[in-house]
Design a protein around this motif. Structure first.
Motif, short mmCIF file in Angstrom:
data_model
loop_
_atom_site.label_atom_id
_atom_site.label_comp_id
_atom_site.label_asym_id
_atom_site.label_seq_id
_atom_site.Cartn_x
_atom_site.Cartn_y
_atom_site.Cartn_z
N LEU A 1 99.18 2.13 132.88
CA LEU A 1 98.70 1.79 131.60
C LEU A 1 99.10 0.31 131.27
O LEU A 1 99.04 0.19 129.94
CB LEU A 1 98.78 2.81 130.49
CG LEU A 1 98.09 4.20 130.85
CD1 LEU A 1 98.59 5.31 129.99
CD2 LEU A 1 96.53 4.02 130.72
N THR A 2 99.84 -0.33 131.98
CA THR A 2 100.08 -1.51 131.92
C THR A 2 99.10 -2.43 131.34
O THR A 2 97.76 -2.28 131.72
CB THR A 2 101.06 -2.44 132.93
OG1 THR A 2 100.19 -2.50 134.12
CG2 THR A 2 102.05 -1.58 133.57
N ASP A 3 99.35 -3.73 130.79
CA ASP A 3 98.24 -4.60 130.46
C ASP A 3 97.17 -4.93 131.67
O ASP A 3 96.22 -5.17 131.46
CB ASP A 3 98.80 -5.87 129.94
CG ASP A 3 99.24 -5.82 128.47
OD1 ASP A 3 99.00 -4.51 127.87
OD2 ASP A 3 100.06 -6.45 128.06
N GLU A 4 97.98 -4.92 132.91
CA GLU A 4 97.16 -5.46 133.98
C GLU A 4 96.34 -4.23 134.61
O GLU A 4 94.98 -4.74 135.11
CB GLU A 4 98.15 -5.86 135.05
CG GLU A 4 98.99 -7.10 134.97
CD GLU A 4 100.13 -6.87 133.79
OE1 GLU A 4 100.44 -5.68 133.81
OE2 GLU A 4 100.69 -7.84 133.28
N VAL B 1 91.36 3.12 132.40
CA VAL B 1 90.46 3.62 131.42
C VAL B 1 89.05 3.87 131.59
O VAL B 1 88.65 5.10 131.69
CB VAL B 1 90.44 2.83 130.06
CG1 VAL B 1 89.50 3.29 129.12
CG2 VAL B 1 92.05 3.11 129.50
N ASN B 2 88.62 2.74 132.36
CA ASN B 2 87.17 3.00 132.90
C ASN B 2 87.10 3.93 133.84
O ASN B 2 86.16 4.69 133.84
CB ASN B 2 86.92 1.70 133.71
CG ASN B 2 85.37 1.59 134.18
OD1 ASN B 2 84.52 1.85 133.27
ND2 ASN B 2 85.21 1.29 135.36
N PHE B 3 88.08 4.37 134.67
CA PHE B 3 87.96 5.35 135.92
C PHE B 3 87.89 6.89 135.03
O PHE B 3 86.90 7.59 135.29
CB PHE B 3 89.24 5.43 136.63
CG PHE B 3 89.16 6.30 137.81
CD1 PHE B 3 88.83 5.97 138.83
CD2 PHE B 3 89.52 7.58 137.35
CE1 PHE B 3 88.60 7.22 139.80
CE2 PHE B 3 89.72 8.78 138.41
CZ PHE B 3 89.27 8.57 139.71
N LEU C 1 104.53 3.54 123.37
CA LEU C 1 103.55 4.74 123.43
C LEU C 1 102.64 4.13 122.18
O LEU C 1 101.42 4.61 122.32
CB LEU C 1 104.30 6.10 123.01
CG LEU C 1 105.02 6.72 124.18
CD1 LEU C 1 105.51 7.95 123.79
CD2 LEU C 1 104.02 6.95 125.47
N ASN C 2 103.13 3.80 121.11
CA ASN C 2 102.33 3.51 120.15
C ASN C 2 101.29 2.48 120.37
O ASN C 2 100.12 2.45 119.91
CB ASN C 2 103.33 3.14 118.83
CG ASN C 2 103.93 4.35 118.16
OD1 ASN C 2 103.36 5.43 118.31
ND2 ASN C 2 105.05 4.20 117.64
N ARG C 3 101.90 1.47 120.94
CA ARG C 3 101.00 0.25 121.29
C ARG C 3 99.60 0.67 122.36
O ARG C 3 98.65 0.46 122.24
CB ARG C 3 101.48 -1.00 122.04
CG ARG C 3 102.75 -1.39 121.56
CD ARG C 3 103.24 -2.80 122.06
NE ARG C 3 104.05 -2.74 123.19
CZ ARG C 3 105.22 -2.58 123.27
NH1 ARG C 3 106.01 -2.56 122.03
NH2 ARG C 3 106.18 -2.14 124.18
N LYS D 1 95.35 0.95 121.61
CA LYS D 1 94.58 0.51 122.77
C LYS D 1 93.51 1.68 123.06
O LYS D 1 92.45 1.47 123.20
CB LYS D 1 95.34 -0.14 123.69
CG LYS D 1 96.08 -1.17 123.43
CD LYS D 1 96.88 -1.88 124.78
CE LYS D 1 95.93 -2.20 125.94
NZ LYS D 1 96.69 -2.91 126.96
N MET D 2 94.03 2.82 123.14
CA MET D 2 93.37 3.91 123.63
C MET D 2 92.45 4.48 122.75
O MET D 2 91.06 4.77 122.78
CB MET D 2 94.36 5.13 124.07
CG MET D 2 93.66 6.20 125.07
SD MET D 2 93.72 5.43 126.70
CE MET D 2 95.34 5.57 127.09
N ARG D 3 92.82 4.32 121.44
CA ARG D 3 91.95 4.57 120.21
C ARG D 3 90.65 3.72 119.95
O ARG D 3 89.54 4.13 119.89
CB ARG D 3 92.70 4.47 118.66
CG ARG D 3 92.19 5.33 117.83
CD ARG D 3 93.02 4.84 116.45
NE ARG D 3 94.36 5.45 116.59
CZ ARG D 3 95.38 4.77 116.19
NH1 ARG D 3 95.38 3.67 115.56
NH2 ARG D 3 96.74 5.53 116.23
N SER D 4 90.76 2.55 120.52
CA SER D 4 89.80 1.57 120.50
C SER D 4 88.72 1.81 121.59
O SER D 4 87.66 1.63 121.78
CB SER D 4 90.01 0.08 120.89
OG SER D 4 90.93 0.05 121.99
#
Length: 299
Positions: A112-115, A121-123, A153-155, A159-162
């Protein structure tokens, strides 16, 4: 789950009363009545596929077919996708053919790193997973790293919420040791947003000498998914790591899940295989034990 699968599952467990004998018998009649629930209130039942990790590697499709035949509503993934590693849509179609949903997935923070975030998420979105849960992280177990870990975790939660997905963390006994007048688990709960999922592992809580019901009640509507594992402290005798043959007051746990936890999924996990049972056999015994507990709890 189809009516036919539920009906078969109920028939199977009806003949296995010994698997959970005594779960409600340890209570007086008033307590038994107080814990009764409607069958429609019981969350759906999933299985963490780590329970059958070796079996899955040998026969991916056959293992999932056996899981479906046991009457599970869903599966929770743990990184093994068999021949569908690069085909989440194909795996979703296959699960649909078995009448199995995806309750969630265990996904390590390194995925779940930026890269890697968008790809990961798409998978899981194509697979139909409503949430991702971090199964463990050493940073959650040490005073020197817990604060920066929670910040991360909060960051990821934002991102996951979006993306319209839930995000959370899963405990072992290691997060239930003292930290700042509570525990690492409590620190994580207190410093993450209300939509951050606290996937309580009942077995590891018991192993650590903690009351799982207390933790469900302490954080209302955050135990969206709960790991139902039979486990107990070292030195416990005449019990087995199989649901219904262990020490956990499962009716009280389920009642707390329904009344306080906001629980949507009861996720059975089997990590020990006593009496020479295979992985699938042990899962089946625990599933039947859980089914019988639910029957008693809803009658």
């Amino acid at each position: 789950m189809t009516f036919f699968k539920r009906f078969l599952s109920t028939l199977v467990c009806a003949g296995l009363l010994t698997a959970c004998n005594g779960q409600l018998g340890t209570r007086d009649e008033d307590n038994q009545r107080a814990l009764l629930l409607e069958r429609s209130q019981i969350p759906a039942i999933s299985v963490q596929l780590w329970s059958v990790n070796h079996t899955l590697k040998k026969d991916f499709k056959g293992t999932l077919e056996a899981i479906s035949a046991m009457g599970f509503d869903a599966v929770e993934f743990a990184g093994d996708f068999g021949p569908y590693r690069d085909d989440p849509k194909g795996l979703k179609r296959y699960l649909d053919s078995l009448d199995l949903q995806v309750s969630g997935a265990h996904v390590k923070m390194r995925e779940l790193t930026d890269e890697k975030f968008e790809q990961t998420v798409n998978f899981y979105q194509q697979l139909g997973s409503p949430m991702m849960i971090v199964p463990s992280d050493k940073r959650a177990e040490h005073a020197e790293t817990i604060e920066s870990f929670v910040a991360e975790l909060n960051r990821v939660t934002i991102k996951m919420r979006s993306k319209g997905m839930r995000f959370g963390f899963h405990n072992h006994d290691r997060e239930l040791v003292p930290y700042k007048n509570s525990t690492y688990w409590d620190y994580i709960a207190a410093n993450t947003p209300e939509d951050f999922v606290l996937q309580l592992d009942v077995g590891w809580a018991q192993y650590a000498g903690k009351d799982p019901v207390t933790y469900i009640n302490r954080y209302p509507n955050r135990t969206i998914t709960t790991h139902f594992k039979a486990k107990y402290p070292v030195g416990t005798y005449n019990k087995k790591p199989l649901i219904g043959q262990d020490i956990t007051d499962w009716p009280a746990v389920i009642y707390a899940n329904v009344k306080k936890g906001g629980t949507q999924w009861l996720v059975l996990e089997q990590e020990e295989y006593p009496d020479g049972l295979t992985q699938l056999e042990a899962v089946q015994v625990s599933k039947k034990g859980l089914d019988n507990i639910i029957i008693q709890l809803t009658n």
